[in-house]
Design a protein around this motif. Structure first.
Motif, PDB file in Angstrom:
ATOM      1  N   SER A  99      -8.962 -14.673  -6.808  1.00 30.01           N
ATOM      2  CA  SER A  99      -8.074 -13.846  -7.651  1.00 30.01           C
ATOM      3  C   SER A  99      -8.392 -12.293  -7.245  1.00 30.01           C
ATOM      4  O   SER A  99      -7.148 -11.757  -7.496  1.00 30.01           O
ATOM      5  CB  SER A  99      -8.562 -13.984  -9.168  1.00 30.01           C
ATOM      6  OG  SER A  99      -9.774 -13.763  -9.380  1.00 30.01           O
ATOM      7  N   PHE A 100      -9.243 -11.925  -6.849  1.00 28.42           N
ATOM      8  CA  PHE A 100      -9.643 -10.661  -6.595  1.00 28.42           C
ATOM      9  C   PHE A 100      -8.687 -10.100  -5.383  1.00 28.42           C
ATOM     10  O   PHE A 100      -7.923  -8.907  -5.512  1.00 28.42           O
ATOM     11  CB  PHE A 100     -11.048 -10.527  -6.203  1.00 28.42           C
ATOM     12  CG  PHE A 100     -11.401  -8.762  -5.850  1.00 28.42           C
ATOM     13  CD1 PHE A 100     -11.375  -7.830  -6.799  1.00 28.42           C
ATOM     14  CD2 PHE A 100     -11.758  -8.471  -4.596  1.00 28.42           C
ATOM     15  CE1 PHE A 100     -11.469  -6.539  -6.380  1.00 28.42           C
ATOM     16  CE2 PHE A 100     -11.845  -7.340  -4.024  1.00 28.42           C
ATOM     17  CZ  PHE A 100     -11.708  -6.172  -5.204  1.00 28.42           C
ATOM     18  N   LEU A 101      -8.760 -10.884  -4.490  1.00 26.19           N
ATOM     19  CA  LEU A 101      -7.972 -10.690  -3.235  1.00 26.19           C
ATOM     20  C   LEU A 101      -6.440 -10.708  -3.438  1.00 26.19           C
ATOM     21  O   LEU A 101      -5.525  -9.900  -2.856  1.00 26.19           O
ATOM     22  CB  LEU A 101      -8.206 -11.676  -2.141  1.00 26.19           C
ATOM     23  CG  LEU A 101      -9.622 -11.595  -1.449  1.00 26.19           C
ATOM     24  CD1 LEU A 101      -9.889 -12.700  -0.345  1.00 26.19           C
ATOM     25  CD2 LEU A 101      -9.782 -10.054  -0.861  1.00 26.19           C
ATOM     26  N   ALA A 103      -4.951 -10.011  -6.353  1.00 32.51           N
ATOM     27  CA  ALA A 103      -4.704  -8.639  -7.263  1.00 32.51           C
ATOM     28  C   ALA A 103      -4.634  -7.643  -6.455  1.00 32.51           C
ATOM     29  O   ALA A 103      -3.858  -6.907  -6.658  1.00 32.51           O
ATOM     30  CB  ALA A 103      -5.939  -8.711  -8.242  1.00 32.51           C
ATOM     31  N   ILE A 104      -5.465  -7.626  -5.485  1.00 33.12           N
ATOM     32  CA  ILE A 104      -5.430  -6.261  -4.474  1.00 33.12           C
ATOM     33  C   ILE A 104      -4.093  -6.260  -3.640  1.00 33.12           C
ATOM     34  O   ILE A 104      -3.448  -5.112  -3.456  1.00 33.12           O
ATOM     35  CB  ILE A 104      -6.446  -6.254  -3.645  1.00 33.12           C
ATOM     36  CG1 ILE A 104      -7.745  -6.095  -4.230  1.00 33.12           C
ATOM     37  CG2 ILE A 104      -6.358  -5.166  -2.350  1.00 33.12           C
ATOM     38  CD1 ILE A 104      -9.028  -5.771  -3.492  1.00 33.12           C
ATOM     39  N   ALA A 105      -3.696  -7.469  -3.486  1.00 26.94           N
ATOM     40  CA  ALA A 105      -2.244  -7.744  -2.643  1.00 26.94           C
ATOM     41  C   ALA A 105      -1.202  -7.350  -3.359  1.00 26.94           C
ATOM     42  O   ALA A 105      -0.362  -6.837  -3.042  1.00 26.94           O
ATOM     43  CB  ALA A 105      -2.377  -9.055  -1.956  1.00 26.94           C
ATOM     44  N   LEU A 106      -1.421  -7.788  -4.463  1.00 35.87           N
ATOM     45  CA  LEU A 106      -0.264  -7.411  -5.661  1.00 35.87           C
ATOM     46  C   LEU A 106      -0.156  -5.863  -5.745  1.00 35.87           C
ATOM     47  O   LEU A 106       0.987  -5.619  -6.046  1.00 35.87           O
ATOM     48  CB  LEU A 106      -0.467  -8.289  -7.001  1.00 35.87           C
ATOM     49  CG  LEU A 106       0.651  -8.059  -8.147  1.00 35.87           C
ATOM     50  CD1 LEU A 106       2.062  -8.656  -7.481  1.00 35.87           C
ATOM     51  CD2 LEU A 106       0.363  -8.958  -9.226  1.00 35.87           C
ATOM     52  N   GLY A 107      -1.279  -5.328  -6.151  1.00 37.11           N
ATOM     53  CA  GLY A 107      -1.381  -3.802  -6.338  1.00 37.11           C
ATOM     54  C   GLY A 107      -0.877  -3.100  -5.108  1.00 37.11           C
ATOM     55  O   GLY A 107       0.113  -2.280  -5.417  1.00 37.11           O
ATOM     56  N   ILE A 108      -0.954  -3.639  -3.861  1.00 37.00           N
ATOM     57  CA  ILE A 108      -0.457  -2.621  -2.821  1.00 37.00           C
ATOM     58  C   ILE A 108       1.087  -3.027  -2.701  1.00 37.00           C
ATOM     59  O   ILE A 108       2.015  -1.851  -2.449  1.00 37.00           O
ATOM     60  CB  ILE A 108      -1.089  -3.354  -1.526  1.00 37.00           C
ATOM     61  CG1 ILE A 108      -2.486  -2.841  -1.560  1.00 37.00           C
ATOM     62  CG2 ILE A 108      -0.361  -2.667  -0.287  1.00 37.00           C
ATOM     63  CD1 ILE A 108      -3.378  -3.360  -0.257  1.00 37.00           C
ATOM     64  N   CYS A 109       1.493  -4.108  -2.865  1.00 34.03           N
ATOM     65  CA  CYS A 109       3.071  -4.349  -3.196  1.00 34.03           C
ATOM     66  C   CYS A 109       3.670  -3.697  -4.093  1.00 34.03           C
ATOM     67  O   CYS A 109       4.748  -3.015  -4.011  1.00 34.03           O
ATOM     68  CB  CYS A 109       3.423  -5.988  -3.210  1.00 34.03           C
ATOM     69  SG  CYS A 109       2.868  -6.938  -1.829  1.00 34.03           S
ATOM     70  N   THR A 110       2.910  -3.667  -5.190  1.00 37.71           N
ATOM     71  CA  THR A 110       3.496  -2.765  -6.383  1.00 37.71           C
ATOM     72  C   THR A 110       3.661  -1.237  -5.994  1.00 37.71           C
ATOM     73  O   THR A 110       4.475  -0.655  -6.332  1.00 37.71           O
ATOM     74  CB  THR A 110       2.594  -2.905  -7.838  1.00 37.71           C
ATOM     75  OG1 THR A 110       2.621  -4.090  -8.075  1.00 37.71           O
ATOM     76  CG2 THR A 110       3.296  -2.090  -8.826  1.00 37.71           C
TER      77      THR A 110
END
Length: 201
Positions: A99-101, A103-110
């Motif tokens: 889930s941490f990885l 969430a980081i990928a989702l934050g970068i895409c945002t």
């Protein structure tokens, strides 16, 4: 008194043969072997010729054809193997890492999506048009109105988006880990989620 010689001379002499219980030593001629017939041959047609013999109607039987096996019987039909499993426990540590990885990928895409959207809107002149309207509406004698373009600059928008993405990473990781603990507790009572797996051929 009778003469026994004349009586013996009146009978003819025959060669001595084997007794009924004894086998003859003379070899018997070999005879051809005729296998037993399961069906009586059908009656011959009397119209074909004079040499044909007719079989009585009571003894003539029609030969039944043997049932032929279908062609598909020799082929093996492929069967899909299935396995029914149950997720009895989830490792919270592995759930937290995944889930941490994510969430980081989702934050970068945002962050990337917000930067692209801001660039498109700025090229279309949305900020200048809306900013001019808001500036005229909020203008007063003491000073100019609200400057929307300076407030919604690209650096400020990216910083705001980065803060939201960081908060999302922390919350998503914590909620996923907490969900793993709750699932393990509930699986101890109801047995967990059942999954059916099938082999793809």
């Amino acid at each position: 008194m009778t003469d026994g010689r004349g009586a013996q001379q009146g009978y003819e002499s025959y060669p001595a043969g084997p007794l009924p219980g004894e086998r003859s030593a003379r070899p018997q001629p070999a005879q051809p072997y005729h296998p037993p017939q399961a069906y009586t041959p059908p009656a011959a047609d009397t119209s074909s010729g004079a040499g044909s013999t007719a079989v009585p109607a009571g003894k003539a039987t029609a030969r039944r054809p043997r049932p032929q096996a279908p062609a598909a019987a020799g082929r093996t039909v492929p069967r899909t193997r299935k396995a029914r499993l149950r997720v009895a426990k989830v490792d919270p540590w592995s759930v937290m890492k995944v889930s941490f990885l994510l969430a980081i990928a989702l934050g970068i895409c945002t962050i990337v999506a917000v930067a692209v959207l801001w660039s498109v809107m700025d090229a279309m002149g949305v900020f200048s048009t809306v900013g001019g309207t808001i500036s005229e509406a909020t203008e007063s004698k003491e000073g100019s109105g609200f400057d929307l373009e300076s407030f919604l600059s690209l650096p400020r928008v990216l910083v705001f988006t980065s803060v939201i993405a960081a908060i999302n990473v922390v919350l998503a990781t914590a909620l996923a880990t907490l969900g793993a603990f709750i699932y393990n507790l509930s699986a101890g009572f109801v047995g967990g989620v059942e999954v059916t797996l099938a082999e793809d051929e």
